[in-house]
Design a protein around this motif. Structure first.
Motif, PDB file in Angstrom:
ATOM      1  N   ASN A 105     -56.514 -45.287  -9.135  1.00  0.00           N
ATOM      2  CA  ASN A 105     -56.814 -43.996  -8.508  1.00  0.00           C
ATOM      3  C   ASN A 105     -57.130 -43.001  -9.607  1.00  0.00           C
ATOM      4  O   ASN A 105     -56.304 -42.776 -10.492  1.00  0.00           O
ATOM      5  CB  ASN A 105     -55.631 -43.502  -7.674  1.00  0.00           C
ATOM      6  CG  ASN A 105     -55.688 -44.030  -6.271  1.00  0.00           C
ATOM      7  OD1 ASN A 105     -56.592 -44.764  -5.907  1.00  0.00           O
ATOM      8  ND2 ASN A 105     -54.719 -43.669  -5.469  1.00  0.00           N
ATOM      9  N   ARG A 106     -58.317 -42.426  -9.547  1.00  0.00           N
ATOM     10  CA  ARG A 106     -58.781 -41.515 -10.595  1.00  0.00           C
ATOM     11  C   ARG A 106     -59.443 -40.295  -9.996  1.00  0.00           C
ATOM     12  O   ARG A 106     -60.038 -40.358  -8.919  1.00  0.00           O
ATOM     13  CB  ARG A 106     -59.795 -42.212 -11.510  1.00  0.00           C
ATOM     14  CG  ARG A 106     -59.268 -43.407 -12.274  1.00  0.00           C
ATOM     15  CD  ARG A 106     -58.113 -42.991 -13.185  1.00  0.00           C
ATOM     16  NE  ARG A 106     -57.725 -43.975 -14.133  1.00  0.00           N
ATOM     17  CZ  ARG A 106     -58.186 -44.080 -15.379  1.00  0.00           C
ATOM     18  NH1 ARG A 106     -59.100 -43.243 -15.817  1.00  0.00           N
ATOM     19  NH2 ARG A 106     -57.748 -45.018 -16.171  1.00  0.00           N
ATOM     20  N   TYR A 152     -64.443 -35.416  -7.381  1.00  0.00           N
ATOM     21  CA  TYR A 152     -64.067 -36.405  -6.387  1.00  0.00           C
ATOM     22  C   TYR A 152     -62.647 -36.821  -6.745  1.00  0.00           C
ATOM     23  O   TYR A 152     -62.434 -37.547  -7.714  1.00  0.00           O
ATOM     24  CB  TYR A 152     -65.022 -37.598  -6.419  1.00  0.00           C
ATOM     25  CG  TYR A 152     -66.456 -37.190  -6.192  1.00  0.00           C
ATOM     26  CD1 TYR A 152     -66.968 -37.088  -4.906  1.00  0.00           C
ATOM     27  CD2 TYR A 152     -67.284 -36.879  -7.270  1.00  0.00           C
ATOM     28  CE1 TYR A 152     -68.285 -36.695  -4.696  1.00  0.00           C
ATOM     29  CE2 TYR A 152     -68.598 -36.476  -7.061  1.00  0.00           C
ATOM     30  CZ  TYR A 152     -69.086 -36.390  -5.779  1.00  0.00           C
ATOM     31  OH  TYR A 152     -70.380 -35.993  -5.563  1.00  0.00           O
ATOM     32  N   LEU A 153     -61.685 -36.319  -5.967  1.00  0.00           N
ATOM     33  CA  LEU A 153     -60.280 -36.490  -6.312  1.00  0.00           C
ATOM     34  C   LEU A 153     -59.692 -37.761  -5.714  1.00  0.00           C
ATOM     35  O   LEU A 153     -60.054 -38.168  -4.608  1.00  0.00           O
ATOM     36  CB  LEU A 153     -59.477 -35.277  -5.862  1.00  0.00           C
ATOM     37  CG  LEU A 153     -59.967 -33.924  -6.406  1.00  0.00           C
ATOM     38  CD1 LEU A 153     -59.118 -32.790  -5.864  1.00  0.00           C
ATOM     39  CD2 LEU A 153     -59.965 -33.919  -7.932  1.00  0.00           C
ATOM     40  N   SER A 154     -58.798 -38.372  -6.482  1.00  0.00           N
ATOM     41  CA  SER A 154     -58.024 -39.539  -6.055  1.00  0.00           C
ATOM     42  C   SER A 154     -58.895 -40.647  -5.470  1.00  0.00           C
ATOM     43  O   SER A 154     -58.641 -41.146  -4.379  1.00  0.00           O
ATOM     44  CB  SER A 154     -56.953 -39.108  -5.054  1.00  0.00           C
ATOM     45  OG  SER A 154     -56.001 -40.134  -4.909  1.00  0.00           O
ATOM     46  N   LEU A 172     -69.540 -47.750 -11.973  1.00  0.00           N
ATOM     47  CA  LEU A 172     -70.465 -46.947 -12.765  1.00  0.00           C
ATOM     48  C   LEU A 172     -70.469 -45.511 -12.263  1.00  0.00           C
ATOM     49  O   LEU A 172     -70.593 -45.267 -11.065  1.00  0.00           O
ATOM     50  CB  LEU A 172     -71.877 -47.526 -12.661  1.00  0.00           C
ATOM     51  CG  LEU A 172     -73.009 -46.732 -13.309  1.00  0.00           C
ATOM     52  CD1 LEU A 172     -72.854 -46.707 -14.819  1.00  0.00           C
ATOM     53  CD2 LEU A 172     -74.359 -47.307 -12.919  1.00  0.00           C
ATOM     54  N   LEU A 173     -70.306 -44.568 -13.189  1.00  0.00           N
ATOM     55  CA  LEU A 173     -70.447 -43.143 -12.911  1.00  0.00           C
ATOM     56  C   LEU A 173     -71.717 -42.694 -13.611  1.00  0.00           C
ATOM     57  O   LEU A 173     -71.927 -43.049 -14.772  1.00  0.00           O
ATOM     58  CB  LEU A 173     -69.264 -42.348 -13.472  1.00  0.00           C
ATOM     59  CG  LEU A 173     -67.860 -42.827 -13.156  1.00  0.00           C
ATOM     60  CD1 LEU A 173     -66.837 -41.940 -13.859  1.00  0.00           C
ATOM     61  CD2 LEU A 173     -67.623 -42.851 -11.659  1.00  0.00           C
ATOM     62  N   TRP A 174     -72.565 -41.922 -12.933  1.00  0.00           N
ATOM     63  CA  TRP A 174     -73.751 -41.422 -13.627  1.00  0.00           C
ATOM     64  C   TRP A 174     -74.275 -40.133 -13.040  1.00  0.00           C
ATOM     65  O   TRP A 174     -74.108 -39.839 -11.887  1.00  0.00           O
ATOM     66  CB  TRP A 174     -74.843 -42.470 -13.758  1.00  0.00           C
ATOM     67  CG  TRP A 174     -75.431 -43.052 -12.521  1.00  0.00           C
ATOM     68  CD1 TRP A 174     -74.916 -44.061 -11.778  1.00  0.00           C
ATOM     69  CD2 TRP A 174     -76.645 -42.691 -11.876  1.00  0.00           C
ATOM     70  NE1 TRP A 174     -75.741 -44.341 -10.719  1.00  0.00           N
ATOM     71  CE2 TRP A 174     -76.810 -43.523 -10.757  1.00  0.00           C
ATOM     72  CE3 TRP A 174     -77.625 -41.732 -12.147  1.00  0.00           C
ATOM     73  CZ2 TRP A 174     -77.907 -43.441  -9.907  1.00  0.00           C
ATOM     74  CZ3 TRP A 174     -78.717 -41.652 -11.292  1.00  0.00           C
ATOM     75  CH2 TRP A 174     -78.851 -42.500 -10.202  1.00  0.00           C
ATOM     76  N   VAL A 211     -62.876 -37.986 -16.422  1.00  0.00           N
ATOM     77  CA  VAL A 211     -61.980 -38.818 -15.629  1.00  0.00           C
ATOM     78  C   VAL A 211     -60.575 -38.299 -15.895  1.00  0.00           C
ATOM     79  O   VAL A 211     -60.137 -38.260 -17.052  1.00  0.00           O
ATOM     80  CB  VAL A 211     -62.100 -40.311 -16.010  1.00  0.00           C
ATOM     81  CG1 VAL A 211     -61.073 -41.141 -15.262  1.00  0.00           C
ATOM     82  CG2 VAL A 211     -63.510 -40.823 -15.744  1.00  0.00           C
ATOM     83  N   ASP A 212     -59.886 -37.879 -14.838  1.00  0.00           N
ATOM     84  CA  ASP A 212     -58.541 -37.300 -14.958  1.00  0.00           C
ATOM     85  C   ASP A 212     -58.518 -36.179 -16.005  1.00  0.00           C
ATOM     86  O   ASP A 212     -57.653 -36.139 -16.874  1.00  0.00           O
ATOM     87  CB  ASP A 212     -57.507 -38.370 -15.297  1.00  0.00           C
ATOM     88  CG  ASP A 212     -57.368 -39.410 -14.196  1.00  0.00           C
ATOM     89  OD1 ASP A 212     -57.627 -39.078 -13.021  1.00  0.00           O
ATOM     90  OD2 ASP A 212     -57.003 -40.561 -14.503  1.00  0.00           O
TER      91      ASP A 212
END
Length: 142
Positions: free
Chosen positions: A32-33, A77-79, A87-89, A116-117
């Motif tokens: 969870n991030r 975008y929480l939790s 992939l994050l972009w 991230v966090d």
């Protein structure tokens, strides 16, 4: 006979070492991030396209914006449950208008950032020096 036993022993040692129980990074997922994307600009009045994406096994989140007044832009975008290899972009495209034919393009900079966090995991500053310039930034969980 001794050579054969020695060769067998060396083979067994090699197999034991190579088959050791290394931790598979996938064992730590899903996690969870909190994910945050942001774009800042030295000129906030540029017509542009922005796209934020999170893509992985069982997760697909995409948001896009097309405007001349959306800079700076931040989206969190929480939790989120993040699988291995997600992939994050960020994708950015300049769509500056041509006000008058022959008007020179005025360069500007943008800064793309992925957190991230609350920790920056990827960032890039880019000089946009022509209409239609495109750039992106990505990060993969591994």
């Amino acid at each position: 006979m001794i050579k054969k036993q020695l060769l067998t022993l060396i083979t067994l040692v090699f197999l034991t070492i190579s088959c050791s129980s290394d931790d598979d990074p996938r064992d730590n997922y899903p996690q969870n991030r909190d994910i945050t994307f942001s774009i800042t600009s030295s000129d906030n009045n540029r017509l542009s396209e922005i796209e934020f994406n999170i893509e992985g096994d069982g997760i697909k989140i995409s948001e896009s914006s097309y405007s001349e007044s959306h800079l700076p832009k931040t989206q969190s975008y929480l939790s989120q449950s993040i699988p291995f290899s997600t992939l994050l972009w960020i994708h950015y495209k300049d769509n500056s208008k041509i006000e008058n034919i022959g008007t020179p393009f005025s360069p500007y900079t943008i800064k793309l950032e992925i957190k991230v966090d609350n920790e920056i995991v990827a960032e890039k500053e880019i000089l946009i020096n022509e209409r239609g310039a495109v750039d992106s930034l990505d990060f993969t969980f591994e």
